[in-house]
Design a protein around this motif. Sequence first.
Motif, PDB file in Angstrom:
ATOM      1  N   SER A  52      19.248 -40.112   5.914  1.00 12.82           N
ATOM      2  CA  SER A  52      18.513 -39.215   5.046  1.00 12.82           C
ATOM      3  C   SER A  52      19.083 -39.269   3.638  1.00 12.82           C
ATOM      4  O   SER A  52      20.133 -39.870   3.395  1.00 12.82           O
ATOM      5  N   TRP A  53      18.392 -38.623   2.702  1.00 12.52           N
ATOM      6  CA  TRP A  53      18.889 -38.675   1.322  1.00 12.52           C
ATOM      7  C   TRP A  53      19.854 -37.551   1.032  1.00 12.52           C
ATOM      8  O   TRP A  53      20.613 -37.603   0.069  1.00 12.52           O
ATOM      9  N   SER A  54      19.867 -36.522   1.843  1.00  8.29           N
ATOM     10  CA  SER A  54      20.719 -35.371   1.617  1.00  8.29           C
ATOM     11  C   SER A  54      21.732 -35.250   2.740  1.00  8.29           C
ATOM     12  O   SER A  54      21.431 -35.422   3.901  1.00  8.29           O
ATOM     13  N   SER A  55      22.929 -34.975   2.421  1.00  4.13           N
ATOM     14  CA  SER A  55      24.123 -34.764   3.261  1.00  4.13           C
ATOM     15  C   SER A  55      25.047 -35.957   3.358  1.00  4.13           C
ATOM     16  O   SER A  55      26.203 -35.814   3.040  1.00  4.13           O
ATOM     17  N   PRO A  56      24.621 -37.143   3.728  1.00  4.65           N
ATOM     18  CA  PRO A  56      23.379 -37.540   4.394  1.00  4.65           C
ATOM     19  C   PRO A  56      23.546 -37.589   5.905  1.00  4.65           C
ATOM     20  O   PRO A  56      24.642 -37.793   6.406  1.00  4.65           O
ATOM     21  N   ARG A  57      22.454 -37.408   6.589  1.00  2.00           N
ATOM     22  CA  ARG A  57      22.444 -37.477   8.047  1.00  2.00           C
ATOM     23  C   ARG A  57      22.123 -38.892   8.475  1.00  2.00           C
ATOM     24  O   ARG A  57      21.246 -39.535   7.901  1.00  2.00           O
ATOM     25  N   THR A  58      22.815 -39.388   9.510  1.00  2.00           N
ATOM     26  CA  THR A  58      22.531 -40.707  10.056  1.00  2.00           C
ATOM     27  C   THR A  58      22.125 -40.590  11.518  1.00  2.00           C
ATOM     28  O   THR A  58      22.613 -39.719  12.247  1.00  2.00           O
ATOM     29  N   ASP A  59      21.229 -41.458  11.938  1.00  2.00           N
ATOM     30  CA  ASP A  59      20.772 -41.512  13.326  1.00  2.00           C
ATOM     31  C   ASP A  59      20.743 -42.961  13.770  1.00  2.00           C
ATOM     32  O   ASP A  59      20.429 -43.853  12.965  1.00  2.00           O
TER      33      ASP A  59
END
Length: 124
Positions: A52-59
């Motif tokens: 994601s662009w914020s935090s960012p979160r990875t999956d």
Amino acid sequence: QVQLVESGGGLVQPGGSLRLSCAVDGLPFSTYTMGWFRQAPGKERQFVASISWSSPRTDYSDLVRGRFTISRDNAKKTTSLQMNTLQPEDTAVYYCAARSGNLPGYSTASYEYWGQGTQVTVDS
């Protein structure tokens, strides 16, 4: 015009590593979630990883978790996929994709923009 250009694919021996990169132009990169997918011959395109662009979160897909690492550089408008301990079953065309917003996307339908793909072949 939106462009996603992958690079870094190639031939590698089992157990080896490759780093894929995706350069993005034409969209506000820092507000887009970026994903990597792959498609082997005769198979559907499958989710590999997203950031994601914020935090960012990875999956990550269960198939690559612990071996692959996704990252992004908002200043350079690039996303990368570090792939370690590669196996023959990782052989596929790898695609970079972008979707607006901050939520992860696991399906191809959830991404708006796609690159042309880069071939990764794992073979001895």
